[in-house]
Design a protein around this motif. Structure first.
Motif, PDB file in Angstrom:
ATOM      1  N   VAL A 139       0.868  -1.173   0.000  1.00  0.00           N
ATOM      2  CA  VAL A 139       0.000   0.000   0.000  1.00  0.00           C
ATOM      3  C   VAL A 139       0.904   1.221   0.000  1.00  0.00           C
ATOM      4  O   VAL A 139       1.581   1.505   0.991  1.00  0.00           O
ATOM      5  CB  VAL A 139      -0.935   0.013   1.228  1.00  0.00           C
ATOM      6  N   ASP A 140       0.934   1.913  -1.147  1.00  0.00           N
ATOM      7  CA  ASP A 140       1.859   3.040  -1.333  1.00  0.00           C
ATOM      8  C   ASP A 140       3.278   2.642  -0.958  1.00  0.00           C
ATOM      9  O   ASP A 140       4.020   3.375  -0.292  1.00  0.00           O
ATOM     10  CB  ASP A 140       1.410   4.256  -0.518  1.00  0.00           C
ATOM     11  N   GLY A 141       3.655   1.429  -1.381  1.00  0.00           N
ATOM     12  CA  GLY A 141       5.016   0.947  -1.185  1.00  0.00           C
ATOM     13  C   GLY A 141       5.292   0.278   0.141  1.00  0.00           C
ATOM     14  O   GLY A 141       6.388  -0.244   0.351  1.00  0.00           O
ATOM     15  N   VAL A 142       4.319   0.283   1.057  1.00  0.00           N
ATOM     16  CA  VAL A 142       4.503  -0.307   2.386  1.00  0.00           C
ATOM     17  C   VAL A 142       3.913  -1.721   2.394  1.00  0.00           C
ATOM     18  O   VAL A 142       2.734  -1.893   2.067  1.00  0.00           O
ATOM     19  CB  VAL A 142       3.838   0.550   3.468  1.00  0.00           C
ATOM     20  N   PRO A 143       4.690  -2.746   2.773  1.00  0.00           N
ATOM     21  CA  PRO A 143       4.161  -4.105   2.773  1.00  0.00           C
ATOM     22  C   PRO A 143       3.169  -4.340   3.907  1.00  0.00           C
ATOM     23  O   PRO A 143       3.351  -3.870   5.026  1.00  0.00           O
ATOM     24  CB  PRO A 143       5.406  -4.982   2.961  1.00  0.00           C
ATOM     25  N   VAL A 144       2.099  -5.062   3.597  1.00  0.00           N
ATOM     26  CA  VAL A 144       1.087  -5.469   4.579  1.00  0.00           C
ATOM     27  C   VAL A 144       0.722  -6.914   4.284  1.00  0.00           C
ATOM     28  O   VAL A 144       1.055  -7.464   3.231  1.00  0.00           O
ATOM     29  CB  VAL A 144      -0.169  -4.569   4.517  1.00  0.00           C
ATOM     30  N   ASP A 145       0.014  -7.545   5.220  1.00  0.00           N
ATOM     31  CA  ASP A 145      -0.425  -8.920   4.986  1.00  0.00           C
ATOM     32  C   ASP A 145      -1.673  -8.983   4.120  1.00  0.00           C
ATOM     33  O   ASP A 145      -1.896  -9.972   3.416  1.00  0.00           O
ATOM     34  CB  ASP A 145      -0.684  -9.611   6.326  1.00  0.00           C
ATOM     35  N   ALA A 146      -2.490  -7.939   4.175  1.00  0.00           N
ATOM     36  CA  ALA A 146      -3.694  -7.888   3.349  1.00  0.00           C
ATOM     37  C   ALA A 146      -4.152  -6.444   3.259  1.00  0.00           C
ATOM     38  O   ALA A 146      -3.858  -5.616   4.125  1.00  0.00           O
ATOM     39  CB  ALA A 146      -4.800  -8.765   3.928  1.00  0.00           C
ATOM     40  N   VAL A 147      -4.903  -6.147   2.196  1.00  0.00           N
ATOM     41  CA  VAL A 147      -5.471  -4.813   2.018  1.00  0.00           C
ATOM     42  C   VAL A 147      -6.929  -4.965   1.595  1.00  0.00           C
ATOM     43  O   VAL A 147      -7.277  -5.853   0.817  1.00  0.00           O
ATOM     44  CB  VAL A 147      -4.685  -3.989   0.979  1.00  0.00           C
ATOM     45  N   VAL A 148      -7.759  -4.114   2.161  1.00  0.00           N
ATOM     46  CA  VAL A 148      -9.184  -4.088   1.840  1.00  0.00           C
ATOM     47  C   VAL A 148      -9.517  -2.744   1.219  1.00  0.00           C
ATOM     48  O   VAL A 148      -9.190  -1.696   1.778  1.00  0.00           O
ATOM     49  CB  VAL A 148     -10.043  -4.302   3.107  1.00  0.00           C
ATOM     50  N   LEU A 149     -10.154  -2.763   0.063  1.00  0.00           N
ATOM     51  CA  LEU A 149     -10.628  -1.551  -0.582  1.00  0.00           C
ATOM     52  C   LEU A 149     -12.137  -1.468  -0.378  1.00  0.00           C
ATOM     53  O   LEU A 149     -12.899  -2.232  -0.969  1.00  0.00           O
ATOM     54  CB  LEU A 149     -10.289  -1.559  -2.070  1.00  0.00           C
ATOM     55  N   ALA A 150     -12.551  -0.575   0.505  1.00  0.00           N
ATOM     56  CA  ALA A 150     -13.970  -0.395   0.799  1.00  0.00           C
ATOM     57  C   ALA A 150     -14.426   0.879   0.111  1.00  0.00           C
ATOM     58  O   ALA A 150     -14.517   1.949   0.723  1.00  0.00           O
ATOM     59  CB  ALA A 150     -14.200  -0.314   2.307  1.00  0.00           C
ATOM     60  N   MET A 151     -14.695   0.758  -1.182  1.00  0.00           N
ATOM     61  CA  MET A 151     -14.957   1.931  -2.006  1.00  0.00           C
ATOM     62  C   MET A 151     -15.648   1.505  -3.305  1.00  0.00           C
ATOM     63  O   MET A 151     -15.659   0.312  -3.642  1.00  0.00           O
ATOM     64  CB  MET A 151     -13.635   2.634  -2.348  1.00  0.00           C
ATOM     65  N   PRO A 152     -16.234   2.453  -4.035  1.00  0.00           N
ATOM     66  CA  PRO A 152     -16.804   2.127  -5.344  1.00  0.00           C
ATOM     67  C   PRO A 152     -15.757   1.568  -6.299  1.00  0.00           C
ATOM     68  O   PRO A 152     -14.574   1.925  -6.236  1.00  0.00           O
ATOM     69  CB  PRO A 152     -17.336   3.479  -5.828  1.00  0.00           C
ATOM     70  N   GLY A 153     -16.213   0.702  -7.195  1.00  0.00           N
ATOM     71  CA  GLY A 153     -15.320   0.062  -8.143  1.00  0.00           C
ATOM     72  C   GLY A 153     -14.446   1.016  -8.947  1.00  0.00           C
ATOM     73  O   GLY A 153     -13.238   0.774  -9.085  1.00  0.00           O
ATOM     74  N   PRO A 154     -15.006   2.109  -9.498  1.00  0.00           N
ATOM     75  CA  PRO A 154     -14.153   3.027 -10.271  1.00  0.00           C
ATOM     76  C   PRO A 154     -13.017   3.623  -9.444  1.00  0.00           C
ATOM     77  O   PRO A 154     -11.917   3.846  -9.966  1.00  0.00           O
ATOM     78  CB  PRO A 154     -15.143   4.120 -10.710  1.00  0.00           C
TER      79      PRO A 154
END
Length: 318
Positions: A139-154
């Motif tokens: 996420v913006d170059g920072v490693p994570v174990d998972a990312v959730v996008l809670a937002m409209p598809g576009p």
């Protein structure tokens, strides 16, 4: 284990709540100054008005338990199970068709207060816009174990790296329609009693709600929502939209006075037209997507989608 949830609407907050309760480190990143997403409440002339979702309904037992807790805390109240359908100037002529349905719930302090309640105890960073989600995931170059996008598809497509093909494919088919929510404050209540109205066949309006009735304070405030076709050609033209909506509401309701003040809230992605049959997306890259596009477009759907994705991630990471 660490998870980043991008978006502090009800879906993102519900997802984060499940993960935190499972003992997982979670950060919620939100690009705006407040939580809530389209559970949006703005303060105009010292008074809050709901300018995103107009109300919510309840049919799922789990969401019902959350809503009952909100009611017990004084955050939510049953509002009405009957709106009216208008054909242009039907209400002005005192001719209206009742549209009974499920109980609509409202919030005395505005619907955003429900999101604020969900956010209590979570790590939420406001005014933090995420620009890139890449394989890793990063996420913006920072490693994570998972990312959730809670937002409209576009909006998700704007940040998803082209290499994340599965996630991009999951949201690429979503079609969202725009709308304005225009708040109109009048010198007095000069309209026939009604909770809210669906305005059928109108070039400008889709719905008009009595915000004083909805909030329960009796304030002479209406909130009108515009059609997708009208909105699409007027994004950014707030003054023109306010003038057009003032005229349209005056004609539809037969009002004798003009509003004292008026404000327009623009929603480029107000409502999904093509809901998914799945409750959420989660792929092998540990990239998840949730929200009200993952089912019928409702507040309840957003909460269920975020909660289900949170549980799936907690099971995988745990």
């Amino acid at each position: 284990m660490s998870v980043v949830v991008v978006g502090a609407g009800i879906a993102g907050l519900a997802c984060a709540r499940v993960l935190v309760d499972a003992g997982i480190d979670v950060r919620v990143l939100e690009r705006t100054p407040v939580v809530g997403g389209r559970l949006a409440t703005r303060r105009y002339d010292g008074r809050p008005a709901d300018v995103g979702a107009a109300y919510f309904t309840v049919s799922d037992p789990e969401f019902d338990a959350v809503v009952r807790a909100w009611r017990a805390a004084g955050l939510a109240r049953e509002w009405t199970d009957t709106l009216v359908a208008l054909e242009n100037d039907a209400l002005a002529n005192r001719s209206r068709e009742p549209r009974p349905g499920p109980m609509r719930w409202a919030a005395p302090g505005g619907l955003r207060s429900l999101a604020e309640h969900l956010a209590e105890g979570l790590t939420v960073k406001l005014q933090h816009a995420v620009t890139a989600v890449e394989p890793g995931p990063l996420v913006d170059g920072v490693p994570v174990d998972a990312v959730v996008l809670a937002m409209p598809g576009p909006q998700a497509l704007d940040v998803l790296d082209p290499c994340l093909r599965t996630a991009r494919a999951a949201v690429d088919g979503q079609n969202w329609v725009p709308s304005f929510a225009v708040t109109l404050r009048y010198p007095e209540r000069a309209w026939p009693d009604f909770h809210g109205a669906f305005v059928n066949g109108h070039d400008v309006l889709t719905t008009v709600f009595d915000d004083g009735d909805r909030r329960g304070d009796g304030a002479p405030v209406l909130v009108a929502h515009t059609t997708a076709a009208y909105t699409a050609t007027r994004l950014g033209a707030h003054d023109q939209v306010i003038a057009d909506v003032e005229d349209a509401v005056e004609q539809v309701l037969g009002l004798p006075t003009r509003p004292v003040t008026a404000y327009a809230q623009e929603w480029p992605h107000a409502r999904p037209e093509t809901p998914s049959e799945a409750p959420f997306h989660l792929d092998e890259d540990n990239v998840g997507v949730c929200g009200d596009a993952w089912g019928p477009s409702r507040v309840q759907t957003a909460w269920l989608s975020g909660t289900a994705l949170g549980r799936a991630l907690a099971s995988r990471l745990g």
